[in-house]
Write an enzyme that holds these catalytic residues in place. Structure first.
Site, PDB file in Angstrom:
ATOM      1  N   ASP A  63      28.485 -20.570 -61.490  1.00  0.00           N
ATOM      2  CA  ASP A  63      29.292 -20.874 -60.304  1.00  0.00           C
ATOM      3  C   ASP A  63      29.400 -22.375 -60.082  1.00  0.00           C
ATOM      4  OD1 ASP A  63      26.534 -20.973 -59.586  1.00  0.00           O
ATOM      5  OD2 ASP A  63      27.043 -20.792 -57.464  1.00  0.00           O
TER       6      ASP A  63
ATOM      7  N   GLU B 287      24.040 -20.019 -57.927  1.00  0.00           N
ATOM      8  CA  GLU B 287      23.088 -21.130 -57.796  1.00  0.00           C
ATOM      9  C   GLU B 287      23.471 -22.059 -56.660  1.00  0.00           C
ATOM     10  OE1 GLU B 287      21.326 -25.091 -58.336  1.00  0.00           O
ATOM     11  OE2 GLU B 287      23.439 -24.608 -58.374  1.00  0.00           O
TER      12      GLU B 287
END
Ligand SMILES: *[C@@H]1O[C@H](CO)[C@@H](O)[C@H](O)[C@H]1NC(C)=O
Ligand SMILES: *[C@@H]1O[C@H](CO)[C@@H](O)[C@H](O)[C@H]1NC(C)=O
Length: 503
Positions: A127, A191
């Site tokens: 991400d 994350e």
């Protein structure tokens, strides 16, 4: 009882010594045959083109984490399909198991040929943070190449690592490499907003399988170039800890009233003064506690007079150096727990005195302090009982991973860094001022190393989560080469061999 116990101990010691000798001689034989079968990290021009095109394709998929519970699941699913196409050999190799965890994170288990070697873990995250179009030289999700650079959100944080790890493995497999040491690859999908659904789940899964890791490598530090003006050579920092964090909500409640007859103090005024006190009273400078001091001493010999003298004599110049470090807001973050006011809310109407004012302060905790210690200091600074404190989220700094001669993971990384970047003279331990997914893996290993094998200059630093994030094609190729060598080094590196008499 005590006597027979001592005998068992003595016997065990003899056996251990014997085993150690045998396994060492086996290792040496293994090493020779392994060295002979080492695969050089040379890639054809066709492979090099395919490599950079794959990175561009990865950048084009907008795997944005918008908020703690807000992901682009379409993009995350698309990314899962994309890696299967980009790295077909990884997915069809019989000794590699792929699992999707939390729907969009990926865990690869690569079974090595020698089960006696403790496995390790390579980490990265899929991400990215949002990237508004304004201010970018090229659209942030275009993956366009310009003047030798690939632009886009995720080129440094952290699709470069996702792609380089899988790319290196793919290229090794195509060359029929069979790893000796097992390893895992964990690619998280959240994350940037916590790691709750990705890294945390992968870690729990590995814990449920009883896995213990020799070490792990995640993002979180770089080869730093141009951060110290008088330093000619870049230097590599392996982050051995990362800062902790507190989100502290401050709240002041007062009786509501009409603005035509205001009280002497309002909730807004009291809270504003409290926030201002926090900003004006920085938490203590902790320079000297932690890995930064070691690294500055390593750097001393690379620096011209008089900086070298100053850094070599920190016993004398410590106050001076610690003051210099606080002057720059980046180095300041390395020497203390930082205080950042991030939210402030009060009032709904121009003529109403609000009953409540709220602010959020984000502290990033220096590894030499704890959540508890910081909260006590903050309470003293606020010194106003009308300001209520509510912790909405907090964790302590991460334990400091070993970086001594015997620290296998650290020394292995250092070895690979020095072989791929021979111009880098200094490899030292440091701390990561942000947070990474690796903090969810503390139960699996105490050897957590954060290092991205990429050069970073101050401008690149501000592009991470900022504008015009980019990586040079050359730097990306080098990152793939690094991972290609690291995986092989993990199979062959002997480390500083312990002397028998130390056992
Ligand atoms: C989510 O990702 C898809 C592509 O996978 C894209 O078409 C769409 O615009 C993205 N949505 C947002 C809100 O960014
Ligand atoms: C580590 O293990 C303990 C005990 O099993 C558990 O309570 C804790 O949640 C684990 N921590 C993480 C980060 O997985």
């Amino acid at each position: 009882m005590a006597g027979s116990l001592a005998c068992v101990r003595a016997l065990a010691t003899v056996l251990l010594l014997g085993l150690a000798t045998v396994s060492r001689s086996m290792n040496l034989q293994g090493k020779e045959s392994q060295e002979a079968s080492r695969i050089p990290s040379q890639f054809s021009s066709q492979e090099r083109v395919a490599m950079k095109e794959a990175l561009k394709d990865a950048i084009k998929i907008p795997t944005v984490s918008f908020g703690p519970e807000e992901f682009n699941t379409t993009a995350l699913a698309e990314f899962g399909e994309f890696i299967q196409k980009a790295f077909p050999t990884v997915f069809k190799t019989s000794f590699i198991q792929h699992e999707a965890v939390g729907s969009y994170s990926h865990l690869f288990t690569v079974r090595g040929s020698d089960p006696s070697l403790q496995p390790y873990l390579l980490m990265a995250h899929i991400d990215v943070v949002p990237a508004p179009q304004e201010g970018w030289e090229v659209p942030p999700f275009s993956g366009l190449e310009r003047d030798g650079f690939i632009y886009g959100r995720g080129t440094l944080d952290n699709k470069n690592s996702v792609m380089a790890i899988l790319q290196a493995l793919e290229l090794l497999l195509v060359r029929n490499y069979v790893p000796r040491r097992s390893f895992y690859i964990a690619l998280g999908h959240d994350e940037e907003v916590s790691g709750k659904y990705g890294a945390q789940k992968i870690s729990a899964l590995l814990q449920s399988r009883g896995v213990q890791l020799a070490f792990l490598v995640d993002e979180g530090s770089f080869i730093l170039d141009g951060f110290i003006p008088s330093l000619k050579n870049p230097f590599a920092i392996i982050a051995v800890s990362e800062k902790g964090s507190i989100n502290l909500n401050l709240q002041v409640n007062m009786a509501p009233g009409h603005s035509s007859a205001p009280p002497e103090e309002t909730s807004i005024g009291i809270l504003a003064a409290a926030v201002s006190r926090l900003e004006q009273s920085p938490l203590p400078n902790m320079f000297g506690d932690g890995p930064l001091k070691t690294t500055l001493q390593l750097l001393a010999n690379e620096l011209p007079f008089p900086t070298n003298i100053v850094l070599n004599n920190l016993w004398l110049f410590r106050p001076l150096v610690s003051r210099l470090l606080e002057r720059n807001y980046i180095t300041n973050a390395f020497v203390r727990t930082t205080t950042a006011a991030t939210m402030f809310n009060a009032g709904i109407k121009a003529n109403v005195i609000p009953p409540m004012a709220q602010a959020t302060i984000n502290f990033r905790i220096h590894p030499a302090q704890t959540v508890q210690e910081v909260l006590e200091l903050v309470k003293k600074i606020l010194a106003d009982d009308r300001v209520q404190m509510h912790v909405t989220g907090a964790f302590d700094p991460l334990p400091i991973s070993p970086s001594d001669e015997q620290a296998f993971g650290y020394q292995l990384l250092r070895h690979t860094i020095q072989s791929i970047f021979p111009e880098v003279n200094i490899v030292g331990p440091g701390i990561c001022i942000g947070n990474t997914d690796s903090r969810h893996y503390t139960n699996l290993t105490s050897n957590i190393y954060r290092f991205n094998p990429v050069y970073l200059n101050p401008q690149d630093f501000s592009s991470i989560h900022g504008l015009n994030e980019k990586i040079s094609v050359q730097a990306y190729h080098t990152q793939v080469k690094f991972m290609f060598e690291l995986i092989q080094d993990a199979d062959t590196y002997q480390g500083p061999v312990p002397h028998l008499h130390e056992l």
